[in-house]
Write a protein that holds these residues in place. Structure first.
Motif, PDB file in Angstrom:
ATOM      1  N   THR A  34       0.846  -1.194   0.000  1.00 16.87           N
ATOM      2  CA  THR A  34       0.000   0.000   0.000  1.00 16.87           C
ATOM      3  C   THR A  34       0.881   1.242   0.000  1.00 16.87           C
ATOM      4  O   THR A  34       1.972   1.254   0.557  1.00 16.87           O
ATOM      5  CB  THR A  34      -0.931   0.041   1.230  1.00 16.87           C
ATOM      6  OG1 THR A  34      -0.140   0.049   2.428  1.00 16.87           O
ATOM      7  CG2 THR A  34      -1.866  -1.162   1.245  1.00 16.87           C
ATOM      8  N   GLU A  50      -7.565  -3.674   6.032  1.00 12.57           N
ATOM      9  CA  GLU A  50      -6.913  -2.690   6.902  1.00 12.57           C
ATOM     10  C   GLU A  50      -6.621  -1.395   6.147  1.00 12.57           C
ATOM     11  O   GLU A  50      -6.766  -0.292   6.696  1.00 12.57           O
ATOM     12  CB  GLU A  50      -5.622  -3.276   7.480  1.00 12.57           C
ATOM     13  CG  GLU A  50      -5.868  -4.339   8.541  1.00 12.57           C
ATOM     14  CD  GLU A  50      -4.597  -5.081   8.929  1.00 12.57           C
ATOM     15  OE1 GLU A  50      -3.508  -4.703   8.414  1.00 12.57           O
ATOM     16  OE2 GLU A  50      -4.691  -6.037   9.716  1.00 12.57           O
ATOM     17  N   ALA A  51      -6.221  -1.512   4.889  1.00 13.82           N
ATOM     18  CA  ALA A  51      -5.972  -0.315   4.087  1.00 13.82           C
ATOM     19  C   ALA A  51      -7.260   0.472   3.861  1.00 13.82           C
ATOM     20  O   ALA A  51      -7.279   1.708   3.975  1.00 13.82           O
ATOM     21  CB  ALA A  51      -5.355  -0.707   2.748  1.00 13.82           C
ATOM     22  N   THR A  75      -9.857   0.493   5.761  1.00 11.74           N
ATOM     23  CA  THR A  75     -10.208   1.106   7.042  1.00 11.74           C
ATOM     24  C   THR A  75      -9.394   2.375   7.277  1.00 11.74           C
ATOM     25  O   THR A  75      -9.933   3.418   7.682  1.00 11.74           O
ATOM     26  CB  THR A  75      -9.980   0.111   8.196  1.00 11.74           C
ATOM     27  OG1 THR A  75     -10.844  -1.006   8.041  1.00 11.74           O
ATOM     28  CG2 THR A  75     -10.241   0.768   9.551  1.00 11.74           C
ATOM     29  N   ALA A  76      -8.087   2.306   7.018  1.00 13.57           N
ATOM     30  CA  ALA A  76      -7.219   3.459   7.253  1.00 13.57           C
ATOM     31  C   ALA A  76      -7.602   4.644   6.381  1.00 13.57           C
ATOM     32  O   ALA A  76      -7.552   5.805   6.818  1.00 13.57           O
ATOM     33  CB  ALA A  76      -5.766   3.063   6.993  1.00 13.57           C
ATOM     34  N   TRP A  77      -8.017   4.362   5.146  1.00 12.66           N
ATOM     35  CA  TRP A  77      -8.282   5.451   4.201  1.00 12.66           C
ATOM     36  C   TRP A  77      -9.727   5.933   4.219  1.00 12.66           C
ATOM     37  O   TRP A  77     -10.013   7.013   3.711  1.00 12.66           O
ATOM     38  CB  TRP A  77      -7.914   4.997   2.788  1.00 12.66           C
ATOM     39  CG  TRP A  77      -6.450   4.759   2.618  1.00 12.66           C
ATOM     40  CD1 TRP A  77      -5.437   5.351   3.315  1.00 12.66           C
ATOM     41  CD2 TRP A  77      -5.828   3.870   1.679  1.00 12.66           C
ATOM     42  NE1 TRP A  77      -4.222   4.888   2.880  1.00 12.66           N
ATOM     43  CE2 TRP A  77      -4.430   3.975   1.877  1.00 12.66           C
ATOM     44  CE3 TRP A  77      -6.305   3.016   0.698  1.00 12.66           C
ATOM     45  CZ2 TRP A  77      -3.506   3.247   1.123  1.00 12.66           C
ATOM     46  CZ3 TRP A  77      -5.392   2.281  -0.057  1.00 12.66           C
ATOM     47  CH2 TRP A  77      -4.013   2.395   0.154  1.00 12.66           C
ATOM     48  N   GLU A  78     -10.618   5.161   4.797  1.00 12.77           N
ATOM     49  CA  GLU A  78     -12.035   5.548   4.760  1.00 12.77           C
ATOM     50  C   GLU A  78     -12.262   6.896   5.425  1.00 12.77           C
ATOM     51  O   GLU A  78     -13.065   7.711   4.961  1.00 12.77           O
ATOM     52  CB  GLU A  78     -12.885   4.472   5.429  1.00 12.77           C
ATOM     53  CG  GLU A  78     -14.373   4.781   5.369  1.00 12.77           C
ATOM     54  CD  GLU A  78     -15.234   3.591   5.751  1.00 12.77           C
ATOM     55  OE1 GLU A  78     -16.442   3.813   5.972  1.00 12.77           O
ATOM     56  OE2 GLU A  78     -14.722   2.460   5.838  1.00 12.77           O
ATOM     57  N   ASP A 129      -9.687   9.073   6.165  1.00 15.83           N
ATOM     58  CA  ASP A 129      -8.520   9.924   5.924  1.00 15.83           C
ATOM     59  C   ASP A 129      -8.884  10.913   4.814  1.00 15.83           C
ATOM     60  O   ASP A 129      -9.013  10.545   3.648  1.00 15.83           O
ATOM     61  CB  ASP A 129      -7.334   9.053   5.510  1.00 15.83           C
ATOM     62  CG  ASP A 129      -6.046   9.850   5.327  1.00 15.83           C
ATOM     63  OD1 ASP A 129      -6.121  11.091   5.195  1.00 15.83           O
ATOM     64  OD2 ASP A 129      -4.970   9.223   5.291  1.00 15.83           O
ATOM     65  N   ARG A 188     -13.703  -3.858  10.784  1.00 17.37           N
ATOM     66  CA  ARG A 188     -12.655  -4.823  10.553  1.00 17.37           C
ATOM     67  C   ARG A 188     -13.221  -6.228  10.338  1.00 17.37           C
ATOM     68  O   ARG A 188     -14.241  -6.595  10.883  1.00 17.37           O
ATOM     69  CB  ARG A 188     -11.693  -4.832  11.747  1.00 17.37           C
ATOM     70  CG  ARG A 188     -11.080  -3.478  12.039  1.00 17.37           C
ATOM     71  CD  ARG A 188     -10.125  -3.057  10.942  1.00 17.37           C
ATOM     72  NE  ARG A 188      -8.903  -3.840  11.016  1.00 17.37           N
ATOM     73  CZ  ARG A 188      -7.887  -3.528  11.830  1.00 17.37           C
ATOM     74  NH1 ARG A 188      -7.961  -2.456  12.599  1.00 17.37           N
ATOM     75  NH2 ARG A 188      -6.805  -4.271  11.833  1.00 17.37           N
TER      76      ARG A 188
END
Length: 357
Positions: free
Chosen positions: A10, A40-41, A43-46, A48, A355
């Motif tokens: 990523t 996980e990616a 989730t992190a970007w949702e 951001d 998750r």
């Protein structure tokens, strides 16, 4: 991919979050750790605000993803009865549903091979780009398996009986055929993908796509619609085969020969799943059904035997059980739709969030 690299890479470039499936030697075949990393990616970007678009691609030159790691699933069945595979599929199907409802533009670069689980990663996205190299397929019946990753929902929405043809035979769709069947949206020449992706870094996909999208090279399915729609409208696999053999078209006869080489049980279960999926209003309900059917394959003989014949021993001579269509009873088929031994997926009519397991 070296031993030091993770199976999913990523990065963020401009306003784009990039997800790269990174098992090129295995044609980026999906496994449980990869599903977790993709989730996980997302989730992190949702949440951001610096990431406006997500782009998914595959490492190497051969394709986005050749499907799930079926050798690993077979090993799990042989060694442990399949519980680990059921857990993997649960996570994978939840991810597919999440992709379908992701709140930011999700762009899938479907260059090269996109099969099985790769269709799940790509075809539920917002912007699905194919190239002249695209080879899109759900070839499950060749290994004694069934439609999964939401493909029963997608293929029942294809025009006429094209989806039934693709599902039962595992026929590979070209770029034009994938667009025709609703598995992709736009054709971009592979030589322009890098430039297309770079332009997404600071512009919305809706503004970028029209500058690159063109007309795909002519496909094959449109010209075969008449016999496909007529033959595959039958109520049973036996009747479909009879119609294909007697309709007078060479391509139809070839399709009949393909069907007669596939797992008889997988064919009948797949047809039943497709017909039932036509009545299901949401992707989530189709995934619930697919999870039951997929998990039932873990305790049926044809799936591990099909993987053995195609991937492990590569003798291309599976010994199906039962060996012919007439020996597969309605009760045999119905068993695949019974409540799941591993618990229900439980997506119901709503999107998945958060998750994955």
């Amino acid at each position: 991919m070296s031993h030091d690299e993770p199976p999913v890479l990523t990065r963020v470039e401009g306003r784009v979050g990039h997800i790269v499936l990174n098992r090129p030697r295995a044609l980026n075949a999906l496994n449980h750790p990869m599903v977790r990393l993709v989730d996980e990616a997302l989730t992190a970007w949702e949440h951001d605000e610096t990431v406006r678009t997500v782009v998914v691609s595959g490492a190497g030159e051969r394709g986005l993803c050749a499907g799930g790691d079926i050798r690993a699933v077979r090993n799990d069945i042989v060694a442990g009865g399949g519980a680990a595979s059921a857990a993997y599929w649960r996570a994978e199907y939840l991810l597919d549903a999440r992709i379908a409802h992701y709140p930011k533009p999700y762009v899938a670069l479907m260059d090269g091979y996109v099969m099985g689980g790769g269709v799940g990663i790509a075809a539920h996205g917002d912007v699905r780009v194919v190239t002249e190299r695209s080879r899109v397929a759900m070839p499950e019946t060749i290994i004694g398996f069934v439609l999964d990753v939401g493909a029963s929902f997608l293929l029942t929405r294809a025009p006429g009986e094209l989806g039934t043809h693709l599902a039962l035979t595992g026929t590979t769709a070209s770029a034009a055929d994938a667009v025709l069947c609703g598995l992709a949206d736009h054709y971009v020449p592979s030589a322009r993908l890098a430039e297309f992706t770079a332009d997404l870094a600071d512009a919305d996909p809706a503004d970028v796509v029209p500058r690159y999208a063109g007309t795909a090279p002519e496909g094959e399915l449109a010209a075969h619609r008449a016999w496909i729609d007529s033959c595959y409208a039958a109520d049973s696999v036996e009747e479909i085969v009879d119609r294909l053999q007697s309709c007078g078209e060479r391509a139809a006869k070839e399709a009949a020969d393909v069907l007669l080489s596939r797992s008889p049980t997988a064919l009948k279960v797949t047809l039943a799943a497709l017909r039932r999926a036509r009545r299901l209003p949401t992707l989530e309900e189709a995934l619930d059904q697919e999870y039951r059917v997929s998990c039932a394959c873990l305790t049926a003989p044809d799936f591990p035997e099909g993987v053995r014949a195609q991937v492990v021993d590569k003798d291309r001579a599976p010994r199906w059980s039962p060996a012919d269509l007439a020996s597969v009873t309605e009760a045999d088929v119905e068993r695949f739709f019974a409540p799941c031994a591993y618990g229900e997926l439980g997506l119901g009519a709503g999107p998945t969030e958060g998750r994955l397991p």
